[in-house]
Design a protein around this motif. Structure first.
Motif, PDB file in Angstrom:
ATOM      1  N   ASP A   1      15.568  -5.469  -1.527  1.00  0.00           N
ATOM      2  CA  ASP A   1      15.746  -4.019  -1.493  1.00  0.00           C
ATOM      3  C   ASP A   1      17.097  -3.607  -0.913  1.00  0.00           C
ATOM      4  O   ASP A   1      17.289  -2.462  -0.527  1.00  0.00           O
ATOM      5  CB  ASP A   1      14.619  -3.359  -0.695  1.00  0.00           C
ATOM      6  CG  ASP A   1      14.578  -3.850   0.756  1.00  0.00           C
ATOM      7  OD1 ASP A   1      15.283  -4.831   1.061  1.00  0.00           O
ATOM      8  OD2 ASP A   1      13.843  -3.250   1.564  1.00  0.00           O
TER       9      ASP A   1
ATOM     10  N   ILE B   1      20.681  -2.675  -1.620  1.00  0.00           N
ATOM     11  CA  ILE B   1      21.570  -2.318  -2.724  1.00  0.00           C
ATOM     12  C   ILE B   1      23.037  -2.425  -2.343  1.00  0.00           C
ATOM     13  O   ILE B   1      23.907  -2.370  -3.210  1.00  0.00           O
ATOM     14  CB  ILE B   1      21.289  -0.895  -3.244  1.00  0.00           C
ATOM     15  CG1 ILE B   1      21.765   0.173  -2.249  1.00  0.00           C
ATOM     16  CG2 ILE B   1      19.829  -0.703  -3.579  1.00  0.00           C
ATOM     17  CD1 ILE B   1      21.815   1.552  -2.832  1.00  0.00           C
TER      18      ILE B   1
ATOM     19  N   TYR C   1      16.819  -1.025  -9.643  1.00  0.00           N
ATOM     20  CA  TYR C   1      16.520  -0.438  -8.340  1.00  0.00           C
ATOM     21  C   TYR C   1      15.930   0.953  -8.536  1.00  0.00           C
ATOM     22  O   TYR C   1      16.371   1.713  -9.397  1.00  0.00           O
ATOM     23  CB  TYR C   1      17.777  -0.363  -7.475  1.00  0.00           C
ATOM     24  CG  TYR C   1      18.232  -1.715  -6.975  1.00  0.00           C
ATOM     25  CD1 TYR C   1      17.755  -2.215  -5.769  1.00  0.00           C
ATOM     26  CD2 TYR C   1      19.114  -2.496  -7.718  1.00  0.00           C
ATOM     27  CE1 TYR C   1      18.159  -3.467  -5.312  1.00  0.00           C
ATOM     28  CE2 TYR C   1      19.517  -3.741  -7.271  1.00  0.00           C
ATOM     29  CZ  TYR C   1      19.037  -4.222  -6.071  1.00  0.00           C
ATOM     30  OH  TYR C   1      19.430  -5.451  -5.621  1.00  0.00           O
TER      31      TYR C   1
END
Length: 254
Positions: free
Chosen positions: A188, A190, A208
């Motif tokens: 998770d 980015i 995402y």
């Protein structure tokens, strides 16, 4: 002077500064937004959210927030009142009510809408455009563009897309280089993709979620780690979108 907005309400605080003809700067944290006002002898001469200034920004805030904190610092100020105090409060309340009504049909002015046909005044939305983008093309205040968009959605001339104005942002983050050093990113995380080569829309398309990217932007702006152009209006819109998502969990899919 400092305190909590649960102890003294925002409107009460503003009226107290006005009635005592105080000059200085008021800084608040209201529903996750850093807000500022400058007073000259009890009149508001400027105010906004981060770098988003003026009544347009102020009117997106509730006069009776659920909570928050404040600090008022006395000092010499200059400027011309945005409006006389009572008129300012009245207009603020009216515009906030308008925003509340418009947001029943779309979560924020950053939401991209599309016209089903090129009839005016919705031709600007052919191919998709945010409400903020439409306001710039029309050269009208944001609140007027927001009302036109609301009417178009209500009458079926516009439909919301799963896109936002901030999809076009390109952000360069130092930790994007970690992949070059062979460090495996978290699923998770980015930031490893924020090397400036792709915009946020492309990152969403790569898999995402919108919620994850939105949460990164909110936290990054709040902490001062990122400062994209228009960070004030951007944070306002992101928090509105997050609020709508919490209220309607499937909002991201609409």
């Amino acid at each position: 002077m400092e305190g909590n907005l649960e102890t003294i309400g925002l409107l009460e605080l503003l009226e107290m500064i006005h009635q005592n003809r105080r000059s200085g700067e008021l800084r608040l944290e209201v529903e996750g937004l850093p807000v500022h006002f400058r007073f000259l002898e009890g009149e508001v001469v400027s105010g906004g959210i981060l770098d988003w200034e003026g009544l347009e920004a102020i009117s997106t805030l509730p006069l009776q927030p659920r909570g928050g904190s404040f600090r008022f610092t006395s000092g010499v100020q200059t400027g011309t009142p945005l409006l006389r105090f009572k008129a300012l409060i009245g207009e603020w309340a009216r515009l906030y009510d308008e925003w509340t009504r418009f947001r029943q049909l779309y979560d924020s002015p950053s939401r991209v809408l599309e016209a089903l046909r090129a009839s005016e005044p919705y031709g600007v939305f052919v191919g998709g455009k945010s409400v903020r983008g439409a306001a710039r093309v029309w050269e009208v205040p944001l609140i007027i563009a927001a009302e036109r968009a609301w009417r178009g959605l209500r009458e079926g001339d516009l439909v919301p897309l799963r896109k936002y104005a901030w999809f076009g942002l390109r952000i360069r983050h130092p930790t994007a280089r970690r992949t070059l050093a062979g460090q495996a990113p978290q699923p998770d995380d980015i930031t490893v993709h924020l090397d400036g080569s792709r915009n946020l829309g492309a990152i969403v398309q790569s898999g995402y979620s919108i919620n994850l990217v939105r949460r990164y932007l909110i936290q990054g702006i709040r902490k001062g780690e990122i400062a994209p152009p228009g960070k004030g209006w951007l944070l306002r819109d992101l928090l509105w979108e997050e609020e709508a998502e919490q209220r309607t969990p499937n909002a991201e899919q609409r």
